[in-house]
Design a protein around this motif. Structure first.
Motif, PDB file in Angstrom:
ATOM      1  N   ASP A  19       0.904  -1.362   0.015  1.00 38.89           N
ATOM      2  CA  ASP A  19       0.169  -0.022  -0.013  1.00 38.89           C
ATOM      3  C   ASP A  19       1.061   1.411  -0.005  1.00 38.89           C
ATOM      4  N   PRO A  20       1.126   1.821  -1.172  1.00 39.61           N
ATOM      5  CA  PRO A  20       2.096   3.099  -1.279  1.00 39.61           C
ATOM      6  C   PRO A  20       1.855   4.109  -0.378  1.00 39.61           C
ATOM      7  N   MET A  21       2.721   4.754   0.018  1.00 39.64           N
ATOM      8  CA  MET A  21       2.385   6.191   0.818  1.00 39.64           C
ATOM      9  C   MET A  21       3.095   7.002   0.152  1.00 39.64           C
ATOM     10  N   THR A  22       2.682   8.360   0.289  1.00 41.72           N
ATOM     11  CA  THR A  22       3.260   9.492  -0.336  1.00 41.72           C
ATOM     12  C   THR A  22       4.877   9.475   0.540  1.00 41.72           C
ATOM     13  N   VAL A  23       5.620  10.444  -0.467  1.00 47.22           N
ATOM     14  CA  VAL A  23       6.848  10.688   0.015  1.00 47.22           C
ATOM     15  C   VAL A  23       6.832  11.509   1.639  1.00 47.22           C
ATOM     16  N   GLU A  24       5.961  12.141   1.844  1.00 43.99           N
ATOM     17  CA  GLU A  24       5.594  12.778   3.084  1.00 43.99           C
ATOM     18  C   GLU A  24       5.412  11.767   4.142  1.00 43.99           C
ATOM     19  N   GLU A  25       4.425  11.110   3.765  1.00 43.76           N
ATOM     20  CA  GLU A  25       3.990  10.004   4.693  1.00 43.76           C
ATOM     21  C   GLU A  25       5.122   8.973   5.075  1.00 43.76           C
ATOM     22  N   PHE A  26       5.743   8.476   4.165  1.00 49.79           N
ATOM     23  CA  PHE A  26       7.120   7.585   4.339  1.00 49.79           C
ATOM     24  C   PHE A  26       8.226   8.343   5.279  1.00 49.79           C
ATOM     25  N   ALA A  27       8.457   9.647   4.823  1.00 47.02           N
ATOM     26  CA  ALA A  27       9.553  10.147   5.762  1.00 47.02           C
ATOM     27  C   ALA A  27       8.771  10.348   7.046  1.00 47.02           C
ATOM     28  N   SER A  28       7.813  10.731   7.557  1.00 44.00           N
ATOM     29  CA  SER A  28       7.311  11.044   8.619  1.00 44.00           C
ATOM     30  C   SER A  28       6.971   9.695   9.402  1.00 44.00           C
ATOM     31  N   THR A  29       6.839   8.679   8.752  1.00 47.33           N
ATOM     32  CA  THR A  29       6.326   7.452   9.338  1.00 47.33           C
ATOM     33  C   THR A  29       7.851   6.849   9.929  1.00 47.33           C
ATOM     34  N   TYR A  30       8.718   6.752   9.125  1.00 49.10           N
ATOM     35  CA  TYR A  30      10.168   6.248   9.448  1.00 49.10           C
ATOM     36  C   TYR A  30      11.104   7.359  10.049  1.00 49.10           C
ATOM     37  N   ASP A  31      10.618   8.309  10.332  1.00 45.58           N
ATOM     38  CA  ASP A  31      11.860   9.359  11.130  1.00 45.58           C
ATOM     39  C   ASP A  31      12.207   9.196  12.418  1.00 45.58           C
ATOM     40  N   PRO A  33      16.040   7.840  14.075  1.00 46.26           N
ATOM     41  CA  PRO A  33      15.942   9.024  14.990  1.00 46.26           C
ATOM     42  C   PRO A  33      15.580  10.201  13.975  1.00 46.26           C
ATOM     43  N   LYS A  34      15.240  11.406  14.767  1.00 47.18           N
ATOM     44  CA  LYS A  34      14.618  12.389  14.133  1.00 47.18           C
ATOM     45  C   LYS A  34      15.620  12.900  12.940  1.00 47.18           C
ATOM     46  N   GLY A  35      15.162  12.938  11.678  1.00 51.31           N
ATOM     47  CA  GLY A  35      15.901  13.272  10.669  1.00 51.31           C
ATOM     48  C   GLY A  35      16.199  12.177   9.534  1.00 51.31           C
ATOM     49  N   PHE A  36      16.157  11.222  10.306  1.00 56.19           N
ATOM     50  CA  PHE A  36      16.387  10.069   9.249  1.00 56.19           C
ATOM     51  C   PHE A  36      15.339   9.800   8.283  1.00 56.19           C
ATOM     52  N   GLY A  37      13.999   9.963   8.231  1.00 50.65           N
ATOM     53  CA  GLY A  37      12.972  10.018   7.615  1.00 50.65           C
ATOM     54  C   GLY A  37      13.113  10.405   6.250  1.00 50.65           C
ATOM     55  N   GLU A  38      14.091  11.600   6.085  1.00 47.71           N
ATOM     56  CA  GLU A  38      14.458  11.889   4.771  1.00 47.71           C
ATOM     57  C   GLU A  38      15.551  11.334   4.206  1.00 47.71           C
ATOM     58  N   VAL A  39      16.310  10.583   4.988  1.00 47.24           N
ATOM     59  CA  VAL A  39      17.161   9.980   4.141  1.00 47.24           C
ATOM     60  C   VAL A  39      16.638   8.602   3.759  1.00 47.24           C
ATOM     61  N   LEU A  40      15.755   8.083   4.136  1.00 43.78           N
ATOM     62  CA  LEU A  40      14.993   6.719   3.860  1.00 43.78           C
ATOM     63  C   LEU A  40      14.141   7.142   2.768  1.00 43.78           C
ATOM     64  N   VAL A  41      13.630   8.323   2.482  1.00 47.05           N
ATOM     65  CA  VAL A  41      12.836   8.615   1.552  1.00 47.05           C
ATOM     66  C   VAL A  41      13.524   8.618   0.269  1.00 47.05           C
ATOM     67  N   SER A  42      14.689   8.891   0.327  1.00 46.87           N
ATOM     68  CA  SER A  42      15.477   9.039  -1.052  1.00 46.87           C
ATOM     69  C   SER A  42      15.699   7.418  -1.391  1.00 46.87           C
ATOM     70  N   LEU A  43      15.644   6.482  -0.868  1.00 52.00           N
ATOM     71  CA  LEU A  43      15.864   5.161  -1.211  1.00 52.00           C
ATOM     72  C   LEU A  43      14.349   4.660  -1.623  1.00 52.00           C
ATOM     73  N   TYR A  44      13.526   5.030  -0.897  1.00 55.87           N
ATOM     74  CA  TYR A  44      12.030   4.764  -1.351  1.00 55.87           C
ATOM     75  C   TYR A  44      11.689   5.561  -2.818  1.00 55.87           C
ATOM     76  N   VAL A  45      12.074   6.649  -3.007  1.00 58.62           N
ATOM     77  CA  VAL A  45      12.029   7.409  -4.256  1.00 58.62           C
ATOM     78  C   VAL A  45      12.868   6.563  -5.376  1.00 58.62           C
ATOM     79  N   ALA A  46      14.092   6.154  -5.154  1.00 56.37           N
ATOM     80  CA  ALA A  46      14.770   5.478  -5.967  1.00 56.37           C
ATOM     81  C   ALA A  46      14.424   4.064  -6.391  1.00 56.37           C
TER      82      ALA A  46
END
Length: 81
Positions: A19-31, A33-46
């Protein structure tokens, strides 16, 4: 991700849906430690853009071991609880 859900469904003998998430939802859900969601979202997008589907021989070159596909590995190691 759809392919991963299919492999996990096969191995677990149960239905696993992607069930795909938006980039924002993914970054927020997996944030964590704080700030790590943005790092993970780059892998999600790739992955979404099929930029992670290149297969190299790096692993066997570095480790000297054979590679194994995910489904075979999980079938061999998955233990239902």
């Amino acid at each position: 991700m759809p392919e991963l859900a299919e492999v996990l469904s096969t191995v677990s003998d149960s239905t696993i849906k992607y069930d795909p998430m938006t980039v924002e939802e993914f970054a927020s859900t997996y944030d964590e430690p704080k700030g790590f969601g943005e790092v993970l979202v780059s892998l999600y997008v790739a992955a979404e853009r099929n930029l992670m589907d290149e297969v190299t021989d790096d692993y066997p070159l570095i480790t000297g071991e054979k590679t194994e596909d995910l489904e075979s590995y999980l079938k061999r190691n998955y233990k239902e609880k």
